[in-house]
Design a protein around this motif. Structure first.
Motif, short mmCIF file in Angstrom:
data_model
loop_
_atom_site.label_atom_id
_atom_site.label_comp_id
_atom_site.label_asym_id
_atom_site.label_seq_id
_atom_site.Cartn_x
_atom_site.Cartn_y
_atom_site.Cartn_z
N UNK A 44 -5.21 -4.83 15.90
CA UNK A 44 -5.29 -6.23 15.48
C UNK A 44 -4.50 -6.48 14.20
N UNK A 45 -4.69 -5.61 13.18
CA UNK A 45 -3.97 -5.81 11.92
C UNK A 45 -2.48 -5.58 12.10
N UNK A 46 -2.11 -4.65 12.94
CA UNK A 46 -0.68 -4.40 13.18
C UNK A 46 -0.03 -5.60 13.85
N UNK B 212 5.30 -5.89 0.84
CA UNK B 212 5.87 -4.94 1.80
C UNK B 212 4.76 -4.29 2.60
N UNK B 213 5.08 -4.04 3.87
CA UNK B 213 4.19 -3.27 4.73
C UNK B 213 5.03 -2.45 5.70
N UNK C 293 0.84 -1.19 0.00
CA UNK C 293 0.00 0.00 0.00
C UNK C 293 0.88 1.25 0.00
N UNK C 294 0.24 2.40 -0.07
CA UNK C 294 0.98 3.65 -0.09
C UNK C 294 1.75 3.82 1.22
N UNK C 295 3.03 4.16 1.09
CA UNK C 295 3.88 4.33 2.26
C UNK C 295 4.54 3.06 2.74
N UNK C 296 4.42 1.97 1.98
CA UNK C 296 5.02 0.71 2.40
C UNK C 296 6.51 0.63 2.11
N UNK D 153 -4.10 -8.41 3.05
CA UNK D 153 -3.64 -9.05 4.29
C UNK D 153 -2.44 -8.33 4.87
N UNK D 154 -1.63 -7.70 4.00
CA UNK D 154 -0.41 -7.02 4.47
C UNK D 154 -0.61 -5.51 4.59
N UNK D 155 -1.86 -5.07 4.70
CA UNK D 155 -2.15 -3.64 4.84
C UNK D 155 -2.73 -3.37 6.21
#
Length: 676
Positions: free
Chosen positions: A306-308, A238-239, A57-60, A293-295
């Motif tokens: 949770x996602x982090x 990438x994230x 995503x943007x900023x990854x 999934x990686x965002x």
């Protein structure tokens, strides 16, 4: 020779830190913006013929990863950034010089000169990257034809770059880099803003070129489509600078290898995430599914945490178990030998030797030819430049001719002729400034983009641009000086030569002065305003047309010797006042002194004396007296050849000074602005 088992590109434990938040240009120059880790422990590799998709995503950190691979984080462009880790190209340490020689980078913003067609754009790109050793035979021409055929641009070869579709333009931008046959090709968002068919065509052609020529390709994407999935061999997720996965998107193995692991066929994207509990649902785009999934989910604080936490667990999982996937091949050699999906019946050929670099003279010649070709193309963009460079100044002098050609004898006064001289000088300066700020920015942007590729430096660009502008300046000033001769009433060819020399010198000085401002100022309006203000000061203080030089303070009087308009104004005044003294009647000031009604013969004796004195004074005041009053004895008596020589010396000196200015480095933030 690079063997098949050796990765073309290999990154091991790469960390990169730099600017992590935006700031003002002053803060970025002073280095006061916040910095931090952008890439964290990145390890990946690409083999020959493979296409790697860097997703995130943007900023990854996708673009930062490309900048690290291209070594643009070293030195001038991103001097505040630091990179740690190992980056190898074919087993050798990848340096900035090695990347410029063997690799290519197609950035998201790539400006092309609008006056050229597709074939000319590729030919000049080849002239700037391929040396004279390959100039014949299988050299530049054959390379250009092959690239156009590979990218389906042959049918559009004679169309202007302004008239092609967005997909064709994107393929042309890629072709500009492919003409030098790079070992590694980096693409920043190649399918951005393209329709589905355009994205499919670009992806398929890039993949086919990689398999056919044994080229490694790395591209970034934010929203990968499912129809481009078959053209990708490897993927890196990438994230926020962390790597969640790097490896093949489908099964692969090495044919004929006695040590080949039978489980290598399972080492790909779908099996990895399925084994760790995240299988891809049926009828779902695997690329988009695992990209989501990686965002990090920022819709609420609970979802963010949770996602982090989930992403951190995936990063740790791949660091512990991802080595076999990272080293697996992205395509099957058996499939290639049998005539795989891209129709290749043989494995990729051995890597070709790098093209020899063109010399300085050849690069300068290519830059000059490209500039002239972009103007003399008889298209709308070229005609616009041609009118600004060649016709704008003669049109201004035609306007002066309309105002001054119908003057009667009583209108040919010292004041009107002095105003004509000022208009001559101001027109040359101001029209030159106007045409420069309108035509130079497109060449400047292309220069900063090509300079980042290491093709040439600033002094060579300035020299080529000045030489390319020279023919148009000569034609414009020749036509303008001819009109000026007719307006001023001069008759000799010598006077025409003097006027042309002065106009040419003034035009060059104003042009180079404007280039100096545009070297450091991105806004053309600001550069034009500063150049106009500087030229106005020159004209007011040094030309002697708006204010007498003898009336200036002593320190300012001597300072005018350092201005070019002093000598230009002196020569023009000498031509219009001294060379043709009969153009101005000597006694035109007497009639207004006569009282209304009576004539000179029947007025009283007491009234005749002051009129007689005025008549004597007026008839004794000629052009030489006027020059002496405005410029002083020394300037009034200076020969025209001296003033012309000094004016030409000013033009040459300013050109050399601006060339030196182009040698000086600029802050990275300023150069990035110019590239945009």
């Amino acid at each position: 020779m690079i063997s098949r088992d050796t990765p073309i590109l290999e990154l091991n434990n790469v960390f990169h830190s730099g600017q992590v938040e935006s700031g003002t240009w002053l803060q970025r120059i002073m280095g006061s913006v916040k910095t931090g880790l952008i890439l964290k422990d990145i390890s990946l590799e690409i083999h020959r013929g493979e296409v790697l998709a860097i997703l995130g995503s943007k900023g990854s950190g996708k673009r930062a990863l490309l900048d690290v691979i291209s070594r643009r984080t070293e030195g001038g462009d991103m001097s505040e950034a630091t990179t740690r880790g190992q980056i190898h190209l074919g087993g050798s340490v990848l340096t900035r010089k090695l990347f410029q020689e063997r690799c290519a980078y197609v950035t998201r913003r790539c400006d092309l000169l609008p006056g050229l067609n597709v074939r000319q754009t590729l030919e000049y790109a080849a002239s700037l990257t391929i040396g004279s050793k390959e100039a014949s035979g299988q050299g530049r021409s054959s390379r250009v034809r092959q690239v156009m055929a590979d990218l389906a641009l042959t049918q559009s070869a004679n169309r202007s770059v302004n008239d092609i579709t967005r997909c064709e333009r994107r393929r042309l931008e890629i072709g500009v880099q492919l003409v030098k046959d790079p070992v590694l090709l980096l693409l920043d968002e190649p399918t951005r803003d393209l329709d589905p068919l355009g994205a499919y065509l670009v992806s398929s052609m890039v993949s086919a070129d990689a398999r056919r020529n044994g080229r490694a390709v790395a591209l970034t994407a934010e929203t990968p489509r499912s129809d481009v999935f078959p053209f990708l061999h490897r993927v890196a997720l990438l994230c926020l600078g962390d790597l969640l996965y790097a490896g093949p998107v489908s099964s692969a193995t090495i044919s004929g290898s006695p040590n080949a692991d039978s489980q290598m066929r399972r080492h790909h994207l779908l099996t990895y995430f399925a084994d760790i509990g995240f299988p891809c649902p049926r009828m779902e785009n695997p690329l988009m599914y695992y990209l989501c999934l990686s965002t990090v989910d920022r819709r609420s604080r609970e979802r963010f945490l949770e996602s982090n936490h989930q992403i951190a667990a995936l990063v740790d999982k791949f660091k512990a178990e991802g080595a076999p996937y990272r080293k697996a091949f992205g395509f099957d050699t058996d499939e290639t030998l049998a005539g795989g999906p891209m129709g290749m019946g043989v494995p990729p050929p051995p890597l070709p030797p790098p093209f020899s670099q063109p010399g300085t003279v050849r690069v300068a010649k290519a830059l000059v030819s490209r500039q002239i070709s972009s103007i003399l193309n008889f298209r709308l963009s070229g005609l616009g430049q041609l009118c600004l460079r060649v016709l704008s100044l003669p049109l201004f002098f035609l306007l002066l001719w309309l105002f001054y050609s119908g003057r009667e004898a009583y209108q040919r006064t010292y004041v009107s002729t002095n105003g004509l001289i000022f208009n001559f000088l101001a027109g040359c300066y101001f029209i030159s400034i106007f045409s420069t700020v309108c035509t130079f920015p497109v060449y400047r942007t292309r220069y900063f983009q090509e300079c980042q590729e290491g093709l040439y430096g600033g002094w060579l660009f300035h020299l080529a641009y000045s030489v390319g502008s020279l023919p148009f300046t000569i034609v414009a000033t020749l036509a303008s000086s001819r009109i000026a001769v007719e307006v001023s009433g001069l008759t000799s060819y010598e006077s025409w030569l003097y006027l042309w020399g002065i106009f040419f010198a003034c035009h060059v000085v104003a042009e180079q002065q404007t280039l100096a401002f545009m070297r450091v100022q991105h806004c053309s309006l600001s550069a034009a305003s500063n150049s106009l203000l500087t030229s106005s000061i020159y004209l007011i203080l040094g030309s002697g047309t708006l204010r007498s030089l003898k009336a200036l303070p002593e320190w300012l009087f001597y300072l005018t010797y350092a201005t070019q308009p002093r000598y230009a104004g002196s020569l023009l005044a000498g031509q219009l006042f001294s060379v043709n003294p009969h153009a101005i009647p000597n006694c035109t000031a007497v009639p207004p002194l006569l009282p209304p009604g009576p004539t000179y013969s029947n007025i009283g004796v007491s009234q005749r004396e002051p009129i007689h004195q005025a008549l004597v004074i007026s008839c004794g005041y000629d052009g030489l007296s006027y020059l002496t009053e405005r410029y002083g004895d020394s300037v009034a008596a200076s020969p025209p050849s001296f003033d012309l020589g000094i004016s030409m010396a000013f033009a040459a000196g300013v050109t050399v000074f601006v060339g030196i200015l182009f040698l000086l480095p600029l802050p990275a933030v300023v150069k990035s602005k110019f590239r945009e």
